[in-house]
Write an enzyme that holds these catalytic residues in place. Sequence first.
Site, PDB file in Angstrom:
ATOM      1  N   ASP A  80      22.626 -17.621  33.473  1.00 35.58           N
ATOM      2  CA  ASP A  80      22.875 -16.637  32.420  1.00 35.58           C
ATOM      3  C   ASP A  80      24.273 -16.052  32.553  1.00 35.58           C
ATOM      4  OD1 ASP A  80      20.371 -17.010  31.494  1.00 35.58           O
ATOM      5  OD2 ASP A  80      19.505 -15.200  32.429  1.00 35.58           O
ATOM      6  N   ASP A 103      25.351 -13.163  32.858  1.00 34.87           N
ATOM      7  CA  ASP A 103      25.279 -11.752  33.262  1.00 34.87           C
ATOM      8  C   ASP A 103      25.467 -11.662  34.774  1.00 34.87           C
ATOM      9  OD1 ASP A 103      22.954 -12.679  34.328  1.00 34.87           O
ATOM     10  OD2 ASP A 103      21.626 -11.563  32.999  1.00 34.87           O
ATOM     11  N   ASP A 133      23.392 -11.095  37.256  1.00 36.01           N
ATOM     12  CA  ASP A 133      22.443 -11.888  38.041  1.00 36.01           C
ATOM     13  C   ASP A 133      22.813 -13.362  38.007  1.00 36.01           C
ATOM     14  OD1 ASP A 133      20.994  -9.823  38.946  1.00 36.01           O
ATOM     15  OD2 ASP A 133      19.297 -10.076  37.551  1.00 36.01           O
TER      16      ASP A 133
END
Length: 641
Positions: free
Chosen positions: A508, A510, A512
């Site tokens: 992803d 993001d 994380d």
Amino acid sequence: MFDFSYYKHRKMADKKEYDAKEIRVLEGLEGVKLRPAMYVGSTGKEGLHHLVWEVVDNAVDEAMADICTLIRVIINKNGSVTVEDNGRGIPVDVHPVYKKSALEIVVTKLHAGGKFDKKSYAVSGGLHGVGISVVAALSKHMAVEVRRDGKIHKQEYEGGTPLYNVKIIGKYEGKETGTKVIFFPDGKIFSTTDFDYNVLATRFREIAFLNAGLKIILSDERKDKKEEFHFEGGLVEFVKWLNRSKETLHKPIYFKKQTDSVIAEVSVQYNNTYQENIFGFVNTINTVEGGTHIAGFKTALTRVINDYAQKQNILKAKENLTGDDVREGLTAVVSIKIPEPQFEGQTKTKLGNSEIKGIMDSISTSALAEFFEENPQIAKKIAQKAYDSAKARLAAAKARDMIRRKSAFGSGGLPGKLADCSSKKHDKTELFLVEGQSAGGTAKEGRNKEYQAILPLKGKILNVEKANPVKVLSSEEIANMITAIGTGVGEQFDISKLRYNKIIINTDADVDGEHIRTLLLTFFFRFMSQLIENGNIFIAVSPLYKVRKKEDIWVYSDEELKKVLDKVGSNATVNRFKGLGEMNSEQLWETTMNPATRTLKKVTVEDTVEADRVFSTLMGDDVEPRKAFIVERAHEAFIDT
Ligand code: 28F
């Protein structure tokens, strides 16, 4: 007496095809312009920076004669580079046969340094002047200023041709002497003339570590940046610096020994990780591929630690520590200076001189044994750590065995979660490592089944920098990945068993996702670094936004979003993708998986010192520098678009 004519040999070793020396004599500076790549490696970024190395090498040479203490390098606004030292200054007296100033001969004749009046100038510091003529030839303009005997001498050149005889442009009081070179790379020869501050800084830091006491000041007038590299502690500070984001076991061990043919300097410091980092240098050149100096040092280290562990009854009779055992958590810098190095290997960075192995073995054995004798507390810690490694090695072998046995069962031994591709042509196939079950499912639907395989990964994989290798290899996520990839890890790594041409990390967009990507990269770097070197590891770039107006536009960054919105005007709807799971299978295919439309970044590791630093900084315990690094450099450092 030492005859450091090594630059000559180094340069010849660089020119693979034929005996460059002969050609140089025949062609002179014209030959340099005709075939620049033969002299500086390439006409791209690497070759451009080579010009700086050539000039700075001469200043460093002067430093090795213990005469020069300061080197100043300035990247000027106009694209030129200034290098200045406070050495003796290139001689300017008129040569009786050539009837020219020594300075002009040094700058305009290839190899002048080797041939010209060697006896009167050669000091322990070596062979000056080599290389500067190459820089002159490849510069549209170059100026040299020499301070000697209270006078400032100057000569300028265009493409290596002097514009006038060496002249005196001024006088000065005091004893100071030195050489200043300003060169302006020829944009008709080089495809880029943009100097990279970080490339220069990294190499100068290394030179300063390798020459204790030498000060190198680098400044960049283009962006008002300045750094000073100066380490009184030399190699000791080098290993401390390499270990700076790790927890260390003891103060660095250091020794320096000289025989009639070798000056050897070594610094060693163990840390609490499982990695081995030995950096070798021969005449300040980084021997990335190792060689006989490293082999000799390793043999000595294994022997001395085994002997000590036996004597202290840490080892039982018949028990033995392997080389790998004693090198777990080892950070070492081995720097030697020898008169005639032979460089071998693919990139000519492996020392071949066979006599050096025995010499380094005996020097290191006596120095290390003496240190252990005098520092029993440190010696015990190191021996104990090696013993722990041996135990872990046996356990890891068992764990690996388990993976192998597991894979002997089931559908060709492949993990159940893997959606494999149908083609076996592994030069065409791709493995997507996808974050999360749901995105994994979408990717399975959207993929090209013939060539694309999907392995979904559960959340965060283990942090391999901190975990013990046994744990790493027996964790399910990692075991699945190893089995799918097929090559095995560590010593058993076998590239011929690689099952996919591209391994594509797909996480992803993001924080994380970024973390998982870093963990995966660390895993590959530590356990399958050959895949990175071989260019098999990629990062898929997924869009952050979809902008909908008449058609859909995929947008990959916030900056790009601004531009796109400016362009398409009002009434556009913007969708933010928080994760891959929010896309449907067509969208995922279109944006991230379709070879015709996707963007991949290839992962590379160019500089091992730098790479090690990046990984330790990213993965180590030191939280502050880690944050800074992710924001500042993570992309630029590894990713070659
Ligand atoms: C900015 C780059 O190139 N520094 C140099 C010296 C000093 C000597 C030297 C260089 C003469 C004939 C080779 C002086 N006095 N900085 C530099 N500093 N070259 S280059 O001699 C070159 C020899 O053939 C030098 C006594 N010995 C050597």
